[in-house]
Design a protein around this motif. Structure first.
Motif, PDB file in Angstrom:
ATOM      1  N   THR A  77       1.170  -1.196   0.195  1.00 47.40           N
ATOM      2  CA  THR A  77      -0.167  -0.182   0.113  1.00 47.40           C
ATOM      3  C   THR A  77       1.316   1.433  -0.249  1.00 47.40           C
ATOM      4  O   THR A  77       1.964   1.068   0.394  1.00 47.40           O
ATOM      5  CB  THR A  77      -1.565  -0.061   1.441  1.00 47.40           C
ATOM      6  OG1 THR A  77      -0.029   0.628   2.059  1.00 47.40           O
ATOM      7  CG2 THR A  77      -1.967  -1.011   1.578  1.00 47.40           C
ATOM      8  N   PRO A  78       0.007   2.697  -0.389  1.00 48.35           N
ATOM      9  CA  PRO A  78       1.386   3.978  -0.126  1.00 48.35           C
ATOM     10  C   PRO A  78       1.745   3.876   1.646  1.00 48.35           C
ATOM     11  O   PRO A  78       2.741   4.558   1.370  1.00 48.35           O
ATOM     12  CB  PRO A  78       0.231   4.355  -0.738  1.00 48.35           C
ATOM     13  CG  PRO A  78      -0.995   4.238  -1.572  1.00 48.35           C
ATOM     14  CD  PRO A  78      -0.972   2.637  -0.820  1.00 48.35           C
ATOM     15  N   ARG A  79       0.864   3.921   1.502  1.00 50.13           N
ATOM     16  CA  ARG A  79       1.350   3.391   3.516  1.00 50.13           C
ATOM     17  C   ARG A  79       2.663   2.370   3.693  1.00 50.13           C
ATOM     18  O   ARG A  79       3.306   3.181   4.748  1.00 50.13           O
ATOM     19  CB  ARG A  79       0.522   3.503   4.267  1.00 50.13           C
ATOM     20  CG  ARG A  79       0.798   3.818   6.172  1.00 50.13           C
ATOM     21  CD  ARG A  79      -0.005   3.450   6.651  1.00 50.13           C
ATOM     22  NE  ARG A  79      -1.677   4.107   6.857  1.00 50.13           N
ATOM     23  CZ  ARG A  79      -1.802   5.311   7.467  1.00 50.13           C
ATOM     24  NH1 ARG A  79      -0.633   5.869   8.271  1.00 50.13           N
ATOM     25  NH2 ARG A  79      -2.653   6.337   7.065  1.00 50.13           N
ATOM     26  N   ALA A 108       0.758   6.762  -8.195  1.00 51.49           N
ATOM     27  CA  ALA A 108      -0.037   7.968  -8.578  1.00 51.49           C
ATOM     28  C   ALA A 108       1.281   8.611  -6.844  1.00 51.49           C
ATOM     29  O   ALA A 108       1.706   8.131  -6.508  1.00 51.49           O
ATOM     30  CB  ALA A 108      -1.040   7.966  -7.980  1.00 51.49           C
ATOM     31  N   PRO A 109       1.689   9.557  -7.908  1.00 50.76           N
ATOM     32  CA  PRO A 109       2.813  10.153  -7.327  1.00 50.76           C
ATOM     33  C   PRO A 109       2.140  10.989  -5.994  1.00 50.76           C
ATOM     34  O   PRO A 109       1.017  11.148  -5.839  1.00 50.76           O
ATOM     35  CB  PRO A 109       2.790  11.444  -8.277  1.00 50.76           C
ATOM     36  CG  PRO A 109       2.575  11.439  -9.762  1.00 50.76           C
ATOM     37  CD  PRO A 109       1.785  10.628  -9.499  1.00 50.76           C
ATOM     38  N   ASN A 110       3.093  10.543  -5.198  1.00 48.23           N
ATOM     39  CA  ASN A 110       2.917  10.675  -3.658  1.00 48.23           C
ATOM     40  C   ASN A 110       3.408  11.983  -2.366  1.00 48.23           C
ATOM     41  O   ASN A 110       4.370  11.897  -3.363  1.00 48.23           O
ATOM     42  CB  ASN A 110       2.632   9.763  -3.180  1.00 48.23           C
ATOM     43  CG  ASN A 110       1.909  10.052  -1.568  1.00 48.23           C
ATOM     44  OD1 ASN A 110       2.375  10.735  -0.964  1.00 48.23           O
ATOM     45  ND2 ASN A 110       1.813   8.313  -0.805  1.00 48.23           N
ATOM     46  N   PRO A 111       2.899  13.464  -2.434  1.00 52.71           N
ATOM     47  CA  PRO A 111       3.933  14.301  -2.334  1.00 52.71           C
ATOM     48  C   PRO A 111       4.344  13.557  -0.666  1.00 52.71           C
ATOM     49  O   PRO A 111       4.840  14.304  -0.406  1.00 52.71           O
ATOM     50  CB  PRO A 111       2.664  15.086  -1.467  1.00 52.71           C
ATOM     51  CG  PRO A 111       1.022  15.042  -1.201  1.00 52.71           C
ATOM     52  CD  PRO A 111       1.069  13.295  -2.780  1.00 52.71           C
ATOM     53  N   VAL A 112       3.778  12.694  -0.054  1.00 56.15           N
ATOM     54  CA  VAL A 112       4.650  12.245   1.266  1.00 56.15           C
ATOM     55  C   VAL A 112       5.715  11.420   0.922  1.00 56.15           C
ATOM     56  O   VAL A 112       7.185  11.508   1.484  1.00 56.15           O
ATOM     57  CB  VAL A 112       3.825  11.161   2.073  1.00 56.15           C
ATOM     58  CG1 VAL A 112       4.866  10.591   3.169  1.00 56.15           C
ATOM     59  CG2 VAL A 112       2.409  12.246   2.087  1.00 56.15           C
ATOM     60  N   HIS A 113       5.654  10.328  -0.374  1.00 55.42           N
ATOM     61  CA  HIS A 113       7.107  10.178  -1.069  1.00 55.42           C
ATOM     62  C   HIS A 113       7.920  11.057  -1.823  1.00 55.42           C
ATOM     63  O   HIS A 113       8.798  10.916  -1.133  1.00 55.42           O
ATOM     64  CB  HIS A 113       6.456   9.356  -2.024  1.00 55.42           C
ATOM     65  CG  HIS A 113       5.932   8.377  -1.665  1.00 55.42           C
ATOM     66  ND1 HIS A 113       5.535   7.397  -2.620  1.00 55.42           N
ATOM     67  CD2 HIS A 113       5.587   7.509  -0.469  1.00 55.42           C
ATOM     68  CE1 HIS A 113       5.414   6.855  -1.732  1.00 55.42           C
ATOM     69  NE2 HIS A 113       4.145   7.064  -0.754  1.00 55.42           N
ATOM     70  N   TYR A 114       8.304  12.437  -1.325  1.00 55.20           N
ATOM     71  CA  TYR A 114       8.455  13.387  -2.340  1.00 55.20           C
ATOM     72  C   TYR A 114       9.207  13.698  -0.738  1.00 55.20           C
ATOM     73  O   TYR A 114      10.451  14.119  -1.054  1.00 55.20           O
ATOM     74  CB  TYR A 114       8.184  14.413  -2.805  1.00 55.20           C
ATOM     75  CG  TYR A 114       8.165  14.024  -3.904  1.00 55.20           C
ATOM     76  CD1 TYR A 114       9.334  14.240  -5.531  1.00 55.20           C
ATOM     77  CD2 TYR A 114       6.797  13.733  -5.246  1.00 55.20           C
ATOM     78  CE1 TYR A 114       9.394  13.848  -6.208  1.00 55.20           C
ATOM     79  CE2 TYR A 114       6.380  13.303  -6.271  1.00 55.20           C
ATOM     80  CZ  TYR A 114       7.327  13.125  -7.790  1.00 55.20           C
ATOM     81  OH  TYR A 114       6.834  13.243  -8.482  1.00 55.20           O
ATOM     82  N   ALA A 115       8.442  13.875  -0.328  1.00 52.92           N
ATOM     83  CA  ALA A 115       8.727  14.831   1.442  1.00 52.92           C
ATOM     84  C   ALA A 115      10.122  14.342   2.255  1.00 52.92           C
ATOM     85  O   ALA A 115      11.016  14.213   2.137  1.00 52.92           O
ATOM     86  CB  ALA A 115       7.473  14.839   2.270  1.00 52.92           C
ATOM     87  N   VAL A 116       9.334  12.481   2.020  1.00 48.98           N
ATOM     88  CA  VAL A 116      10.763  11.618   3.191  1.00 48.98           C
ATOM     89  C   VAL A 116      11.639  11.731   1.736  1.00 48.98           C
ATOM     90  O   VAL A 116      12.827  12.245   2.883  1.00 48.98           O
ATOM     91  CB  VAL A 116      10.182  10.340   2.706  1.00 48.98           C
ATOM     92  CG1 VAL A 116      11.001   9.798   3.129  1.00 48.98           C
ATOM     93  CG2 VAL A 116       8.782   9.840   3.759  1.00 48.98           C
ATOM     94  N   ALA A 145       5.935  18.376   1.499  1.00 44.47           N
ATOM     95  CA  ALA A 145       7.833  18.117   1.816  1.00 44.47           C
ATOM     96  C   ALA A 145       7.670  19.880   2.141  1.00 44.47           C
ATOM     97  O   ALA A 145       9.421  19.334   2.378  1.00 44.47           O
ATOM     98  CB  ALA A 145       6.876  18.385  -0.673  1.00 44.47           C
ATOM     99  N   TYR A 146       7.429  20.766   2.263  1.00 45.37           N
ATOM    100  CA  TYR A 146       8.612  22.088   2.703  1.00 45.37           C
ATOM    101  C   TYR A 146       9.269  21.398   4.002  1.00 45.37           C
ATOM    102  O   TYR A 146       9.752  22.388   4.271  1.00 45.37           O
ATOM    103  CB  TYR A 146       7.086  23.366   2.535  1.00 45.37           C
ATOM    104  CG  TYR A 146       7.130  23.879   1.210  1.00 45.37           C
ATOM    105  CD1 TYR A 146       8.176  24.567   0.868  1.00 45.37           C
ATOM    106  CD2 TYR A 146       6.177  23.781   0.234  1.00 45.37           C
ATOM    107  CE1 TYR A 146       7.938  25.616  -0.322  1.00 45.37           C
ATOM    108  CE2 TYR A 146       5.671  24.884  -0.442  1.00 45.37           C
ATOM    109  CZ  TYR A 146       7.283  25.418  -1.721  1.00 45.37           C
ATOM    110  OH  TYR A 146       6.771  26.352  -2.264  1.00 45.37           O
ATOM    111  N   ALA A 147       7.487  21.990   5.080  1.00 50.68           N
ATOM    112  CA  ALA A 147       7.871  21.208   6.252  1.00 50.68           C
ATOM    113  C   ALA A 147       9.134  19.794   6.516  1.00 50.68           C
ATOM    114  O   ALA A 147      10.354  19.875   7.121  1.00 50.68           O
ATOM    115  CB  ALA A 147       6.610  20.164   7.213  1.00 50.68           C
ATOM    116  N   ALA A 148       9.413  19.309   5.524  1.00 51.53           N
ATOM    117  CA  ALA A 148      10.190  18.010   5.504  1.00 51.53           C
ATOM    118  C   ALA A 148      11.660  18.201   5.067  1.00 51.53           C
ATOM    119  O   ALA A 148      12.642  18.421   5.537  1.00 51.53           O
ATOM    120  CB  ALA A 148       9.969  16.685   4.716  1.00 51.53           C
ATOM    121  N   LEU A 149      11.530  19.275   3.794  1.00 46.70           N
ATOM    122  CA  LEU A 149      12.855  19.814   3.718  1.00 46.70           C
ATOM    123  C   LEU A 149      13.909  20.777   4.204  1.00 46.70           C
ATOM    124  O   LEU A 149      14.892  21.097   4.364  1.00 46.70           O
ATOM    125  CB  LEU A 149      12.961  20.095   2.146  1.00 46.70           C
ATOM    126  CG  LEU A 149      13.899  20.516   1.514  1.00 46.70           C
ATOM    127  CD1 LEU A 149      14.734  20.428   1.545  1.00 46.70           C
ATOM    128  CD2 LEU A 149      13.487  21.468  -0.065  1.00 46.70           C
TER     129      LEU A 149
END
Length: 909
Positions: A77-79, A108-116, A145-149
């Protein structure tokens, strides 16, 4: 709890198991062990369980833990994808896994994946890859993404790059949600920008996304920063179109006032208010949490306890700690560490140990921070035995001595003189281990501060773990150690070692070297290093120039000092009051009043006012030319500056008045000093010499007695001033007692002292021939002549015990004394009635071929005439010598004359 005195261990594990190399001055103090009741017994706490043995239940799918093919990834799963991506330890693996996820069918592009992924790249400082990932995102950057980066950039040491993301969010029209708001508030807080952090938070609460309080130029001054590519986006009108109409709309359609809903946000704000000095706001925020449906957690309580401790509210911190259980919040090890830190801040050792012992009772495990706090407290109190017990408890629990505690422990040993224990601790816990270069430098500095350069050098040259290279800080400490010990020749080899190791000097290296050579008396070498420092691209500070100028001044190199002063100004470095003071004092010492006043005027033109030190130097300059009126005006100016002039200025004026024989003015200053208990030996000596030169002998002797009784004489000049009065009075006994005070105070008499002693002895107390023999031996520089003169003086006035002490020292086997000293010792023993000792010494002189002088022969006849002495003469075989030597004297009448003179001398003594 009363700290027990430190003592060496009797075989504790902390200091055994290795033999320390021999070091200069190595010693081990012996301290009596403290009573058993005062010993601290540390609990043996088990170490925290390793991560591999954690019993925390985790039930991920097997394929999620070890994905071997794309089919396994497709079944997640995405999670699970997010979890797997987060657990990657290497940025390359994270990058590879992210690309494989994007290549999956139907992904499907996942914003959380980008953040990680961005977090992984920022933590690894992979800036090119990060830029590539950012610009290649299939989705617009989201809050996550902003917060993680931003969080990763701040932790990587690029807070400016993190804050630049705020402008990027504003330009793109992405309003901060609570997570990103909390992240940026925390970054601003950690940077010490409390006002900006609160402004950003309040704007967010009001539904506004304002960043006007931030200066873009200030944030983005670094052209080589990792996030500078964002500036192009921020300045692009098309990119900023969504925000052109005004303030961006809030995400999720929220407008107007709002309050945080996350416990992490409240925790950040409590810490922010506390560090900003707004304790009431921090407490209000904590109290409001339940009302807003947010319950404090352990981390929140830990934060508030720490804030209370920093504000000195220890009792409130304890109350909050006790109420955690009532609130259903379980303390963790960090909670106990925070409580220990609170008590450490007020120096309460009992409080520290109380909470340390409670860690095990709560079913928790002490960590490195716990151990470090306890060891710090014990070492600061020099409780060596208790610190060793703590170290043993740490080792027994399977843990290691915290690396940050190693310099603290070593400093404790060095400060109390337990160098053997310090070396043994180093051999067991530091040598060959993964101790950082920074901590090696701190350990070396403990020795360097005490001037123990050999011990510091031993640490510097010790074995390291593979890959643990010396940093420039270690070299700087060695420069300091060599400088303190004046081992200047060793610096050259140290600098060669730096070049071989390809360690570049920094500004601190140059400053240390310049200070060392300046203080050591090598101004030209210091100046060469100053030039080299500038050539290397470093800008010397005012203190660096000041050290070299002071060195020039001490060596009377006036032109060089002035040239460097001008060079300093030409380089744009403004001189401080110390530099002006050095130059003014330099000209004052040489009597150049004009130049001294010139630099005093420059000082005032630069906006500074002369201090007491500079005015004192000017007074000295005027005194060189007896310009008492100008000096008096400066002295009055010093009085108007508040308080009273210091003793140096007062003595300068006192000396000026004494030179000009202005008794009234001198007495006024002296009386003022004595009323305020400020007079020193120089003050008294000046008045003694003034009264004596004016013929006021009674006044001079009165001041001399006051000086002697005050205990102020601390140098030979002060004692000589008092002695001059006794010489003028012809008082041999007082003179001898004063010399005895000098001997007890370990102040060697100088040529002036001996001159006055000879003058008194010639003044009718002793035959001129006898004094001539003593004076001749003294003038010839005989090794034992000075001690012989003093012993003779003591014997003459009946201070037999003091005279015998000196003779016993002279007659030690390691001493080689001349005939004059032997004669004095014989006379001392004879005068004290130690006849057998005198005869024995006489025989030794005969065996050495040393002939007694006339006075010694007379002493011998006097001893011979005492009851029972004749038998001693016969027994020791002196009769033959007496018959041969005494009968060869010039005449019987001369012998009688000498004997009568000697009897008179004995009667006097």
């Amino acid at each position: 709890m009363t700290p027990t005195p430190p003592c060496p261990t009797g075989g504790g594990a902390a200091v055994t198991g290795a033999v320390a190399p021999p070091t200069s001055g190595a010693r081990s103090s012996s301290f009596a062990p403290p009573p058993a009741a005062s010993r601290i017994h540390f609990p043996r706490l088990p170490p925290p369980p390793s991560l591999s043995s954690s019993s925390t239940p985790t039930n991920p799918a097997p394929s999620a833990l070890h994905p071997s093919d794309d089919e396994a990834l497709s079944s997640m799963t995405p999670r699970e994808h997010t979890s797997l991506l987060s657990r990657q330890r290497c940025w390359r693996r994270a990058w590879d896994l992210f690309n494989r996820l994007r290549a999956l069918p139907g992904y499907a592009p996942n914003p959380v994946h980008y953040a990680v992924l961005l977090r992984h790249l920022a933590r690894a400082r992979r800036w090119p890859e990060l830029r590539c990932a950012w610009t290649g995102m299939a989705l617009p950057p989201s809050n996550s993404a902003y917060a993680a980066l931003a969080d990763a950039l701040a932790k990587a040491g690029s807070a400016r790059g993190a804050l630049l993301l705020l402008f990027h969010m504003r330009a793109r029209g992405v309003a901060a949600d609570e997570v990103s708001m909390n992240t940026f508030v925390r970054i601003l807080k950690d940077e010490g920008r409390y006002t900006d952090a609160l402004a950003f938070f309040h704007n967010w609460c009001d539904g506004r996304f304002g960043v006007d309080f931030l200066d873009l130029d200030c944030v983005a001054v670094d052209p080589d920063g990792p996030m500078q590519f964002l500036l192009a986006d921020i300045c692009d009108d098309k990119f900023a179109a969504p925000a052109a109409a005004g303030a961006p709309a809030l995400e999720q359609g929220q407008e107007g006032p709002r309050k945080p809903k996350l416990v992490a946000t409240y925790t950040t704000l409590i810490d922010l208010y506390g560090k900003a000095g707004k304790l009431k706001n921090a407490l209000d925020m904590f109290v409001d949490m339940p009302a807003n449906g947010v319950m404090p957690d352990t981390y929140t309580c830990n934060t508030l306890i720490n804030i209370l401790g920093l504000c000195g509210n220890t009792e409130q911190a304890e109350v909050l700690f006790a109420n955690m259980v009532v609130r259903g919040i379980n303390p963790d090890t960090k909670t106990f560490n925070v409580m220990m830190t609170v008590f450490a801040s007020i120096g309460d050792l009992e409080g520290i140990l109380k909470y340390y012992c409670q860690i095990g009772k709560a079913g928790l495990y002490a960590d490195a921070v716990s151990h470090r706090i306890v060891l710090q407290a014990l070492c600061e109190r020099k409780m060596a035995r208790e610190a060793e017990d703590m170290i043993q408890a740490i080792l027994d629990s399977g843990s290691f001595v915290p690396e940050q505690s190693m310099p603290v422990i070593m400093k404790m040993y060095v400060d109390i003189g337990l160098l053997n224990e310090a070396n043994a601790f180093f051999e067991r816990h530091c040598r060959g281990k993964g101790v950082s270069s920074k901590n090696f430098a701190a350990i070396m500095n403990a020795f360097a501060e005490k001037g123990l350069w050999k011990e510091a050098e031993h640490i510097f040259c010790s074995e390291r773990e593979v890959g643990n290279k010396k940093d420039i800080v270690e070299y700087n400490v060695m420069v300091k150690a060599y400088g303190r010990a004046k081992q200047y020749d060793r610096v050259s080899s140290l600098l060669e070692s730096m070049e071989e190791s390809r360690v570049s000097s920094d500004a601190c290296t140059y400053n240390s070297l310049i200070q060392m050579f300046s203080v050591g008396g090598f101004p030209h070498r210091a100046k060469k290093l100053l030039n080299k420092m500038k050539d290397a691209g470093f800008e010397p500070k005012c203190e660096t120039y000041s050290a070299v100028i002071r060195s020039y001044s001490r060596h009377c190199l006036v032109p060089e000092a002035i040239d460097l002063f001008n060079e300093m100004q030409a380089s744009g470095v403004e001189p401080n009051i110390v530099v002006y003071g050095v130059l003014i004092d330099m000209f004052a010492e040489t009597g150049n009043v004009k130049e001294a006043l010139h630099y005093s005027n420059l000082l005032e033109q630069s906006g500074m006012s002369p201090n007491l030190v500079i005015l004192t130097s000017l007074i000295k300059a005027y005194s060189k030319f007896n310009s008492w009126k100008e000096a008096q005006d400066l002295y009055s100016r010093m009085k108007d500056m508040g308080g009273s002039p210091d003793i140096i200025a007062s003595n300068a004026m006192l000396n000026l008045y004494a030179k000009l024989e202005m008794v009234t003015e001198a007495k006024e200053i002296f009386d003022s000093l004595t009323r305020n208990s400020c007079a020193d030996g120089v003050s008294y000596s000046t008045m003694v010499n003034l009264y004596k030169s004016m013929g006021l002998l009674s006044e001079s002797i009165k001041i001399a007695h006051e000086l002697q009784n005050s205990g102020l004489p601390s140098d030979c000049a002060s004692y000589n001033s008092v002695m001059a009065c006794y010489v003028a009075k012809g008082d041999l006994r007082d003179c001898a007692e004063l010399v005895h005070q000098m001997v007890v105070a370990d102040i060697p008499p100088d040529a002036s002292t001996y001159g006055m002693i000879f003058s008194l002895l010639k003044n009718g107390h002793v035959s001129a021939k006898e004094v001539l023999l003593l004076e001749s031996a003294y003038n010839d520089g005989k090794k034992s002549a000075k001690q012989a003169v003093v012993a003779f003086l003591f014997s003459m006035v009946g201070m037999h015990a003091a005279a015998l002490d000196i003779c016993e020292q002279l007659l030690r086997p390691q001493w080689t004394i001349d005939a004059c000293a032997y004669n004095v010792c014989f006379k001392v023993y004879a005068s004290c009635g130690k006849v057998e000792k005198a005869f024995s010494l006489f025989m030794r002189m005969h065996d050495l071929g040393l002939k007694p002088d006339t006075s010694t022969c007379i002493r011998l006849t006097t001893c011979y005439g005492k009851p029972g002495a004749s038998e001693g003469l016969k027994t020791n075989g002196f009769i033959g010598y007496r018959n041969n030597e005494l009968l060869s004297m010039p005449s019987h009448n001369a012998l009688v004359t000498y004997i009568e003179t000697e009897k008179n001398m004995l009667q006097f003594s």
